[in-house]
Design a protein around this motif. Structure first.
Motif, PDB file in Angstrom:
ATOM      1  N   UNK A   9      55.972  76.785  79.823  1.00  6.30           N
ATOM      2  CA  UNK A   9      54.861  77.688  80.137  1.00  6.30           C
ATOM      3  C   UNK A   9      53.528  76.951  80.161  1.00  6.30           C
ATOM      4  N   UNK A  10      53.365  75.997  79.263  1.00  2.00           N
ATOM      5  CA  UNK A  10      52.130  75.208  79.219  1.00  2.00           C
ATOM      6  C   UNK A  10      51.981  74.397  80.508  1.00  2.00           C
ATOM      7  N   UNK A  11      53.048  73.740  80.940  1.00  7.01           N
ATOM      8  CA  UNK A  11      53.004  72.945  82.167  1.00  7.01           C
ATOM      9  C   UNK A  11      52.692  73.817  83.371  1.00  7.01           C
ATOM     10  N   UNK A  12      53.235  75.022  83.386  1.00  2.95           N
ATOM     11  CA  UNK A  12      53.021  75.917  84.523  1.00  2.95           C
ATOM     12  C   UNK A  12      51.699  76.669  84.438  1.00  2.95           C
ATOM     13  N   UNK A  26      59.531  68.187  88.212  1.00  3.17           N
ATOM     14  CA  UNK A  26      60.421  67.353  87.415  1.00  3.17           C
ATOM     15  C   UNK A  26      59.628  66.346  86.597  1.00  3.17           C
ATOM     16  N   UNK A  27      58.667  65.696  87.220  1.00  2.77           N
ATOM     17  CA  UNK A  27      57.869  64.685  86.518  1.00  2.77           C
ATOM     18  C   UNK A  27      57.064  65.311  85.385  1.00  2.77           C
ATOM     19  N   UNK A  28      56.400  66.428  85.672  1.00  3.37           N
ATOM     20  CA  UNK A  28      55.559  67.056  84.653  1.00  3.37           C
ATOM     21  C   UNK A  28      56.397  67.619  83.502  1.00  3.37           C
ATOM     22  N   UNK A  29      57.482  68.250  83.826  1.00  2.00           N
ATOM     23  CA  UNK A  29      58.311  68.855  82.788  1.00  2.00           C
ATOM     24  C   UNK A  29      59.030  67.798  81.955  1.00  2.00           C
ATOM     25  N   UNK A  30      59.503  66.757  82.594  1.00  2.93           N
ATOM     26  CA  UNK A  30      60.164  65.689  81.853  1.00  2.93           C
ATOM     27  C   UNK A  30      59.194  65.038  80.879  1.00  2.93           C
ATOM     28  N   UNK A  31      57.959  64.867  81.309  1.00 10.90           N
ATOM     29  CA  UNK A  31      56.947  64.294  80.422  1.00 10.90           C
ATOM     30  C   UNK A  31      56.704  65.188  79.214  1.00 10.90           C
ATOM     31  N   UNK A  32      56.882  66.499  79.408  1.00  9.29           N
ATOM     32  CA  UNK A  32      56.707  67.451  78.312  1.00  9.29           C
ATOM     33  C   UNK A  32      58.004  67.697  77.540  1.00  9.29           C
TER      34      UNK A  32
END
Length: 373
Positions: A259-262, A303-309
């Motif tokens: 949720x934070x990433x989005x 994928x990149x943003x979520x994987x980082x999180x």
């Protein structure tokens, strides 16, 4: 150091997939495996193609028959039967997956061999066991249907689907390998061999794990849910601007990070979505929310943003993409085995990593010799 199963002698009467897969595991770990094949045709999978490699050999056969020697014997011939019996009496392990009763007629069943080789571990792989289902044909697709796997695979409003690989045979081969190793451990302390029985139907039922216990312990009959999970949400395929994104959110921290990433941190505290149980109950509303949030983003960006999180996410690779990923991650997924003519064949690496006695790749899957050789 010598390999883990050094000096272990295995005679492999099996063919197609489950049995050969099990004996290849033993061979990779150092066992000397002698595969018995029929004259002229050999293992059925030698003719299962396309695809074939550049030498015209079926890739199906090659998938499960490396590190083995091949001996051509006609078990209907008395002399060849005598040779097969001689090999079995000198072996530590015999593996077969014929129709129950067939090896008895050849004098090669466990009861007839153990009198002269009491330490023998004898593994039989059948479709439906040696009882009332002994004469039923055991093919992977049939077991997937009869064993319930197809009933939980596919879209809810579509037809039942088989899994894209013969997963029941693979499961049975792994259970057979485990049973053989357990029997060998028992033999080390007692000197006694034993029979190992594995059937495809039981292997599939055990492999259903949480879907099986939903029925046995909860009285729930699972049904097809497409790519969604009966007990976790969001755990599915979701559309992005340019393709699909896989989300495998297994706990509340991961959902809060998603949720934070989005850009919608308050979604994680919404009573409908704050816990996994709530998300499962409201999975339709959650999917609607996430679909809207992902509509303007690319799958690669997400994928990149979520994987980082540390949120499990990714795209759907084809087989080439999957091997490429494993290669980039340093997993060395492909091994290259030499053939007698100087060429090589490339196959999937065994996933077992042992620090002291690693798996070894000695020989390519053999060509079928003539009976005289």
């Amino acid at each position: 150091m010598p390999p883990a199963l050094d000096n272990l002698r295995v005679v492999d009467f099996s063919r197609v997939l489950a049995g050969p897969f099990a004996t290849m595991q033993l061979a990779d770990l150092g066992a000397k495996v002698t595969k018995i094949e029929r004259p002229e045709t050999g293992d059925e999978t030698r003719a299962w193609g396309p695809p074939h490699d550049e030498h015209g050999q079926a890739t199906y056969y090659q998938a499960v028959n490396r590190n083995k020697d091949v001996l051509v014997l006609d078990l209907t011939d008395p002399d060849d039967r005598a040779r097969a019996r001689q090999l079995a009496l000198a072996a530590d392990v015999v593996v077969e997956n014929f129709r129950p009763g067939l090896m008895t007629g050849f004098g090669l069943d466990y009861d007839q061999l153990k009198a002269d080789n009491p330490g023998l571990v004898y593994c039989s792989i059948t479709g439906f066991g040696r009882g009332a289902g002994a004469q039923l044909p055991g093919y992977d697709l049939l077991i997937q249907a009869l064993g319930g796997l197809m009933s939980i695979t596919g879209a809810p409003d579509g037809e039942p689907q088989k899994v894209g690989v013969a997963v029941v045979d693979v499961l049975a081969g792994l259970f057979a390998t485990t049973g053989i190793l357990a029997a060998l451990h028992h033999r080390r302390s007692t000197g006694e061999g034993q029979r190992v029985d594995v059937d495809l139907l039981s292997s599939l039922l055990a492999g259903l794990v949480n879907q099986a216990s939903a029925y046995t312990a909860g009285g729930v009959v699972p049904a097809r849910m497409g790519n969604q999970h009966p007990s976790i949400a969001p755990y599915e395929l979701l559309p992005c601007a340019d393709g699909d994104l896989v989300l495998a959110v297994g706990n509340n921290r991961q959902f809060a990070a998603l949720c934070e990433v989005l850009g919608v941190p308050r979604l994680a505290t919404n009573p409908r979505f704050a816990t996994n149980g709530a998300r499962v109950r409201h999975r339709r509303e959650l999917r609607t929310e996430l679909t809207l949030l992902l509509a303007t983003r690319t799958a690669a960006e997400c994928t990149e943003a979520l994987t980082s999180a540390r949120v499990p996410a990714g795209v759907v690779n084809d087989i080439a993409g999957a091997f490429d990923l494993a290669t980039r991650l340093g997993l060395d997924p492909i091994v290259h085995l030499p053939r007698p003519d100087g060429s090589t064949v490339s196959l999937c690496r065994n996933p077992i990593n042992l620090s002291a006695t690693p798996t070894a790749y000695r020989t390519a899957p053999p060509a079928l010799p003539t009976k005289d050789t």
